[in-house]
Design a protein around this motif. Structure first.
Motif, mmCIF file in Angstrom:
data_model
loop_
_atom_site.group_PDB
_atom_site.id
_atom_site.type_symbol
_atom_site.label_atom_id
_atom_site.label_comp_id
_atom_site.label_asym_id
_atom_site.label_seq_id
_atom_site.Cartn_x
_atom_site.Cartn_y
_atom_site.Cartn_z
ATOM 1 N N SER A 75 0.719 -1.123 0.219
ATOM 2 C CA SER A 75 0.065 -0.139 0.049
ATOM 3 C C SER A 75 0.793 1.224 -0.015
ATOM 4 O O SER A 75 0.295 2.583 -0.418
ATOM 5 N N ALA A 76 2.276 1.237 0.272
ATOM 6 C CA ALA A 76 3.126 2.220 0.408
ATOM 7 C C ALA A 76 4.053 2.324 -0.559
ATOM 8 O O ALA A 76 4.819 3.016 -0.632
ATOM 9 N N ASP A 77 3.874 1.327 -1.817
ATOM 10 C CA ASP A 77 4.816 1.312 -2.773
ATOM 11 C C ASP A 77 3.925 1.501 -4.251
ATOM 12 O O ASP A 77 3.174 1.000 -4.511
ATOM 13 N N GLU A 78 4.533 2.471 -4.717
ATOM 14 C CA GLU A 78 3.913 3.353 -5.869
ATOM 15 C C GLU A 78 3.762 2.165 -7.022
ATOM 16 O O GLU A 78 2.964 2.328 -7.933
ATOM 17 N N ARG A 79 4.496 1.015 -7.104
ATOM 18 C CA ARG A 79 4.402 0.213 -8.236
ATOM 19 C C ARG A 79 3.244 -0.820 -8.007
ATOM 20 O O ARG A 79 2.706 -1.192 -8.984
ATOM 21 N N PHE A 80 2.762 -0.840 -6.727
ATOM 22 C CA PHE A 80 1.647 -1.918 -6.378
ATOM 23 C C PHE A 80 0.437 -1.143 -5.917
ATOM 24 O O PHE A 80 -0.587 -1.891 -5.644
ATOM 25 N N ASN A 81 0.556 -0.185 -5.401
ATOM 26 C CA ASN A 81 -0.617 0.589 -4.237
ATOM 27 C C ASN A 81 -1.978 0.621 -5.067
ATOM 28 O O ASN A 81 -2.984 0.728 -4.474
ATOM 29 N N ASN A 83 -2.881 -1.815 -7.299
ATOM 30 C CA ASN A 83 -3.399 -3.103 -7.737
ATOM 31 C C ASN A 83 -5.020 -3.248 -6.941
ATOM 32 O O ASN A 83 -4.881 -3.060 -5.757
ATOM 33 N N LEU A 84 -5.689 -4.069 -7.671
ATOM 34 C CA LEU A 84 -6.983 -4.465 -7.096
ATOM 35 C C LEU A 84 -6.849 -5.277 -5.941
ATOM 36 O O LEU A 84 -7.796 -5.090 -5.125
ATOM 37 N N LEU A 85 -5.742 -5.978 -5.711
ATOM 38 C CA LEU A 85 -5.759 -7.113 -4.669
ATOM 39 C C LEU A 85 -5.221 -6.326 -3.469
ATOM 40 O O LEU A 85 -5.227 -6.592 -2.242
ATOM 41 N N VAL A 86 -4.627 -4.975 -3.696
ATOM 42 C CA VAL A 86 -4.149 -4.247 -2.690
ATOM 43 C C VAL A 86 -4.976 -3.168 -2.052
ATOM 44 O O VAL A 86 -5.267 -3.043 -1.000
ATOM 45 N N THR A 87 -5.892 -2.663 -3.083
ATOM 46 C CA THR A 87 -6.939 -1.646 -2.632
ATOM 47 C C THR A 87 -7.995 -2.324 -2.269
ATOM 48 O O THR A 87 -9.145 -1.756 -1.600
ATOM 49 N N GLY A 88 -8.309 -3.484 -2.540
ATOM 50 C CA GLY A 88 -9.466 -4.513 -2.277
ATOM 51 C C GLY A 88 -9.329 -5.664 -1.563
ATOM 52 O O GLY A 88 -7.943 -6.083 -1.563
ATOM 53 N N VAL A 89 -10.168 -6.567 -1.676
ATOM 54 C CA VAL A 89 -9.941 -7.931 -0.873
ATOM 55 C C VAL A 89 -9.035 -8.638 -1.764
ATOM 56 O O VAL A 89 -9.191 -8.583 -3.028
ATOM 57 N N PRO A 90 -8.303 -9.197 -1.258
ATOM 58 C CA PRO A 90 -7.689 -9.580 0.259
ATOM 59 C C PRO A 90 -6.946 -8.589 0.961
ATOM 60 O O PRO A 90 -6.165 -8.793 1.668
ATOM 61 N N PHE A 91 -6.636 -7.545 0.231
ATOM 62 C CA PHE A 91 -5.846 -6.260 0.691
ATOM 63 C C PHE A 91 -4.632 -6.743 1.129
ATOM 64 O O PHE A 91 -3.725 -6.856 2.078
ATOM 65 N N ILE A 92 -3.757 -7.067 -0.104
ATOM 66 C CA ILE A 92 -2.335 -7.665 -0.108
ATOM 67 C C ILE A 92 -1.521 -6.512 0.213
ATOM 68 O O ILE A 92 -1.573 -5.327 0.031
#
Length: 308
Positions: A75-81, A83-92
């Protein structure tokens, strides 16, 4: 790319994903394998297939860098923040992935673990992940050995049948013409009898090399056994087939010229063409190309062996 999986191989890789997640106390373990230059085919423990496919953006970074990737908080990495699995379930949040290599050194995919909480892994955890990645690579090696002819390095009979089934299915679905060209080395038995199997093995290896240099990128090459080789190719008519075999003939002539008075390399070939709508099975195509090959062999003069 390694040809995977069959049911037994699937179970091997599924087990290793479970081992990875348990060793690192993570809810998800995953193996991605490159398909068409990007991670696609997956073995996953702890995540459904749809969500597992979203992890590809993480695995891409591992493949491109060819190095281990550790993301402590996505969530703090601009490469992946985003990503749907970071912003939503399962919140990687946490990701750690290792590149996986084939026996020849090419990148085959990744082994990774995923967590839903930020983590700072210690050295022992990362070493464990690397060790499990090494076990996956050993499985690649075992599978490769089972499908490869040890003498020539091309596919063996088992490898040929394993790889050609999806290859043929795809071309029939696309209504493409394809063909099988069967090759048989001339006088291999007399060479073995007169000069020994080392001399015969050298001819087999040289022929396999000529076959590799003549074949296209998507062609399937194999040694079916003894002195028989086969190519499954997209050549669509006799003109293209003749161009293919002329290239082989030219390379063979260069080898024989450079080889001086040593044993000449000679072979016979036969072909079977499958056009759109044909329902001829692979076994019958092989029989037809084998008949054509022996007709050609009988029609030409045999190559005489040099005197000792």
């Amino acid at each position: 790319m390694l040809d995977l999986p069959d049911n037994r191989e699937e179970k091997r890789f599924d087990r290793l994903t479970r081992v990875a997640r348990r060793c690192l106390s993570a809810p998800v373990g995953l193996i991605s394998l490159i398909e068409k230059d990007r991670p696609a085919l997956m073995f996953c423990s702890g995540l459904n297939e749809k969500d597992a496919s979203q992890v590809v953006s993480f695995c891409n970074c591992v493949v491109h860098s060819e190095e281990m990737l550790v993301v402590e908080d996505a969530s703090a990495d601009e490469r992946f923040n985003a990503n749907l699995l970071v912003t939503g379930v399962p919140f990687i949040r946490f990701y750690a992935g290792c590149p996986l290599r084939l026996p020849g050194g090419d990148i085959a995919g990744t082994l990774c673990v995923v967590d839903t909480r930020p983590r700072i892994p210690d050295g022992e955890e990362l070493t464990l992940l690397k060790d499990i990645a090494a076990l996956v690579e050993e499985e690649f090696y075992i599978i490769s050995l089972a499908l490869t002819d040890a003498l020539t390095g091309v596919l063996n009979r088992r490898g040929f049948y394993k790889k050609c089934e999806p290859w043929i299915t795809l071309r029939k679905k696309r209504n493409q013409t394809f063909c099988i060209i069967l090759f048989d080395l001339d006088n291999l038995k007399p060479v073995n009898d007169k000069y020994g199997h080392v001399a015969g093995d050298q001819l087999l290896q040289q022929f396999a090399g000529i076959l590799r240099r003549s074949a296209g990128q998507g062609d399937i090459l194999a040694r079916l056994g003894g002195d028989e080789f086969v190519v499954l190719t997209d050549c669509s008519d006799m003109r293209e087939i003749i161009l293919f075999t002329e290239k082989m003939s030219n390379l063979t002539s260069v080898y024989n010229q450079n080889n001086g008075s040593s044993l000449p390399l000679s072979y016979s070939w036969g072909v079977s063409i499958n056009t759109p709508g044909d329902t001829v099975p692979l076994s019958d195509m092989l029989i037809q190309s084998d008949r054509n090959m022996y007709d050609n062999k009988r029609a030409k003069k045999s190559v005489s062996l040099p005197e000792t």
